[in-house]
Design a protein around this motif. Structure first.
Motif, short mmCIF file in Angstrom:
data_model
loop_
_atom_site.label_atom_id
_atom_site.label_comp_id
_atom_site.label_asym_id
_atom_site.label_seq_id
_atom_site.Cartn_x
_atom_site.Cartn_y
_atom_site.Cartn_z
N ALA A 280 63.32 -11.57 105.48
CA ALA A 280 63.41 -10.23 104.85
C ALA A 280 65.02 -10.74 104.22
CB ALA A 280 63.36 -9.52 105.89
N LEU A 281 65.30 -9.64 103.30
CA LEU A 281 66.45 -9.56 102.85
C LEU A 281 66.72 -8.04 102.76
CD1 LEU A 281 68.70 -10.64 100.87
CD2 LEU A 281 67.34 -10.22 98.78
N VAL A 282 67.91 -7.86 103.16
CA VAL A 282 68.75 -6.60 103.21
C VAL A 282 69.86 -6.35 102.33
CG1 VAL A 282 69.27 -4.71 104.73
CG2 VAL A 282 67.79 -6.22 105.60
N VAL A 283 70.00 -5.65 101.47
CA VAL A 283 70.92 -5.71 100.36
C VAL A 283 71.59 -4.13 100.45
CG1 VAL A 283 70.03 -7.46 98.95
CG2 VAL A 283 69.66 -5.16 98.43
N GLU A 284 72.75 -4.03 99.83
CA GLU A 284 73.36 -2.83 99.52
C GLU A 284 72.45 -1.75 98.52
OE1 GLU A 284 77.28 -0.74 97.55
OE2 GLU A 284 77.24 -2.82 98.05
N ASP A 285 72.09 -2.32 97.50
CA ASP A 285 71.87 -1.56 96.40
C ASP A 285 70.73 -2.37 95.55
OD1 ASP A 285 70.95 0.20 94.21
OD2 ASP A 285 73.12 -0.01 93.45
N LEU A 286 69.38 -2.08 95.66
CA LEU A 286 68.45 -3.02 94.91
C LEU A 286 68.50 -2.57 93.51
CD1 LEU A 286 65.28 -2.24 97.15
CD2 LEU A 286 66.52 -4.49 97.07
N ALA A 287 69.03 -1.66 92.91
CA ALA A 287 69.24 -1.47 91.41
C ALA A 287 70.45 -2.26 90.76
CB ALA A 287 69.59 0.24 91.28
N ASN A 288 71.37 -2.65 91.81
CA ASN A 288 72.34 -3.39 91.22
C ASN A 288 71.86 -5.03 90.67
OD1 ASN A 288 74.63 -5.32 90.99
ND2 ASN A 288 75.87 -3.58 92.32
N PRO A 289 72.29 -4.90 89.47
CA PRO A 289 71.82 -6.35 88.95
C PRO A 289 72.19 -7.68 89.80
CG PRO A 289 72.55 -5.15 87.08
CD PRO A 289 72.77 -4.47 88.62
N PHE A 290 73.31 -7.62 90.43
CA PHE A 290 73.83 -8.68 91.37
C PHE A 290 72.80 -8.84 92.32
CE2 PHE A 290 75.85 -10.15 94.95
CZ PHE A 290 76.67 -11.32 94.80
N TYR A 291 72.50 -7.89 93.22
CA TYR A 291 71.24 -8.20 94.19
C TYR A 291 69.99 -8.40 93.71
CZ TYR A 291 75.02 -6.23 96.83
OH TYR A 291 76.43 -6.16 97.57
N SER A 292 69.67 -8.22 92.40
CA SER A 292 68.28 -8.27 91.76
C SER A 292 68.25 -9.87 91.72
CB SER A 292 68.02 -7.94 90.47
OG SER A 292 68.91 -8.21 89.43
N GLN A 293 69.54 -10.54 91.46
CA GLN A 293 69.57 -12.14 91.11
C GLN A 293 69.76 -12.83 92.51
OE1 GLN A 293 72.44 -13.65 88.05
NE2 GLN A 293 72.88 -11.45 87.59
N VAL A 294 70.23 -12.01 93.41
CA VAL A 294 70.12 -12.72 94.90
C VAL A 294 68.88 -12.54 95.10
CG1 VAL A 294 70.70 -12.21 97.07
CG2 VAL A 294 72.32 -12.07 95.36
N SER A 295 67.98 -11.49 95.16
CA SER A 295 66.72 -11.35 95.87
C SER A 295 65.59 -12.34 95.13
CB SER A 295 65.91 -9.99 95.44
OG SER A 295 64.63 -9.91 95.65
N ALA A 296 65.78 -12.64 93.79
CA ALA A 296 65.06 -13.58 92.94
C ALA A 296 65.32 -15.02 93.61
CB ALA A 296 65.30 -13.47 91.36
N ALA A 297 66.40 -15.33 93.78
CA ALA A 297 66.80 -16.65 94.54
C ALA A 297 66.19 -16.67 95.67
CB ALA A 297 68.17 -16.91 94.43
N VAL A 298 66.29 -15.80 96.68
CA VAL A 298 65.50 -15.86 97.98
C VAL A 298 64.14 -15.94 98.10
CG1 VAL A 298 65.48 -14.53 100.31
CG2 VAL A 298 67.65 -14.61 99.09
N GLU A 299 63.59 -15.15 97.06
CA GLU A 299 62.22 -15.13 96.77
C GLU A 299 61.63 -16.53 96.27
OE1 GLU A 299 58.13 -14.59 95.58
OE2 GLU A 299 59.88 -15.21 94.20
N ARG A 300 62.41 -17.39 95.67
CA ARG A 300 62.02 -18.42 95.20
C ARG A 300 61.99 -19.62 96.20
NH1 ARG A 300 64.54 -17.96 90.76
NH2 ARG A 300 66.45 -18.79 91.61
N GLU A 301 63.03 -19.37 97.22
CA GLU A 301 63.03 -20.36 98.14
C GLU A 301 62.02 -20.14 99.24
OE1 GLU A 301 65.23 -22.95 98.91
OE2 GLU A 301 65.59 -22.66 96.58
N ALA A 302 61.71 -18.88 99.41
CA ALA A 302 60.51 -18.38 100.23
C ALA A 302 59.41 -18.91 99.85
CB ALA A 302 60.57 -16.88 100.58
N ARG A 303 58.84 -18.74 98.56
CA ARG A 303 57.82 -19.04 98.00
C ARG A 303 57.66 -20.88 98.33
NH1 ARG A 303 58.63 -17.10 93.25
NH2 ARG A 303 59.23 -19.05 92.31
#
Length: 343
Positions: free
Chosen positions: A74-97
């Protein structure tokens, strides 16, 4: 033997079970399990005896590899709409995949209370590990989070006394490079618009601005305004500071949201002022002039946090580490002199 021991079934015993049997707190059990100091030898021996009797095993990588796991993180961030966190999420998802895991993403909306609720829900779903951008600087008050034994990696902001892996950005170095860039282009009256000072990152960037301002011997007092900011608050202060006898000729913004508010304020005021923003953002190169930014590479931070999490899942029991990722100044055109004499 207590009633708790008699009633045990095939259900995996928890730290809470051990604590109740040994008549100690969950935190004490956690310290014994994690080989941390602060427990009397006789107490530690009693806890270890209960651990052995109950068959408790920490929720760590070796046990999971033997017994199977949910293959979700799981990834818990401050604000899913913030572009900073969308890039974080994409990177974490890539490592998970890559590792054939699924990613669950949630937002704490900047609230420690909501963060605790989200963590409780994720633990109840038996995720294997969690990357957290913490909403506050103190650990979750919920003993279930600690008792779960689930690996947690903090990112972007540290948590005091948490003893967890942490991935940070070089906030102070990033702001220092922004000030030095503006000074190199002739600016001396520089102002800083920061984020909410309740955030550790916002305070780090403010402190770096003040320290660099003094180290470079810039004239006058430091002009600093901390958020939350809107276009109106930035516009009102800019209108005041640019009319001063020693007018502000350049600004540094504390994150991408403040940068956008500042761009709108500059447009409304029809003023000519240099700017360096913290965090890159889409269309920064298309704005006239293109915006110079401090890039802190959220994708690299997310990747590093996920890699550290999977390292723990594979059984790495080395002491927690803090990694500080470097920033990079992306020079475009907004940091150059745009009018008025150098002061």
């Amino acid at each position: 033997m207590t009633a708790l021991s008699d009633q045990r079934t095939a259900t995996r015993p928890t730290m809470a079970d051990v604590a109740a049997e040994a008549h100690v707190s969950v935190k004490t059990v956690s310290r014994v399990v994690n080989h941390e100091p602060g427990v009397r030898p006789d107490t530690a021996e009693r806890v270890r005896a209960v651990i052995e009797r109950l068959g408790f095993r920490r929720h760590d990588g070796a046990r999971l590899m033997r017994q199977g796991r949910t293959f979700t993180i799981a990834l818990v961030v401050e604000d899913l709409a913030n572009p900073f966190y969308s890039q974080v999420s994409a990177a974490v998802e890539r490592e998970a995949r890559i590792r054939q895991h699924q990613l669950i993403t949630a937002s704490a909306e900047g609230s420690p209370t909501r963060e605790r609720a989200v963590l409780e829900a994720l633990i109840a779903r038996r995720v294997d590990g969690i990357v957290v951008v913490p909403a506050g600087e103190t650990p979750s008050a919920d003993p279930g989070v600690e008792a779960s034994g689930i690996p947690i990696v903090y990112m972007d902001r540290p948590v005091r006394g948490a003893h967890k892996d942490t991935v940070l950005s070089d906030n102070q170095g990033g702001v220092r490079s922004a000030v030095e860039h503006l000074v190199a282009h002739g600016h001396r009256q520089i102002a800083f618009f920061g984020d909410d000072p309740g955030f550790w990152t916002a305070r780090q960037r403010r402190e770096s601005f003040i320290a660099t301002h003094g180290a470079l011997g810039l004239p006058g007092s430091t002009r600093v305004s901390m958020g939350p900011h809107s276009t109106t608050t930035v516009r009102d202060l800019l209108a005041q500071w640019t009319r001063d006898p020693d007018p502000t000729t350049a600004i540094i913004t504390g994150n991408n949201r403040v940068t956008l508010a500042a761009l709108l304020a500059i447009r409304d005021l029809r003023t000519s002022i240099a700017m360096v923003g913290y965090d890159d953002f889409e269309l920064a190169e298309l704005i006239d002039p293109p915006v110079t930014v401090v890039h802190q590479d959220p994708a690299a931070m997310g990747q590093k946090a996920a890699q550290q999490l999977f390292s723990r899942l594979l059984g790495d029991e080395s002491p927690p580490q803090t990694v500080v990722m470097p920033t990079r100044l992306i020079v475009r055109a907004s940091g150059t002199r745009r009018g008025g004499p150098t002061r």
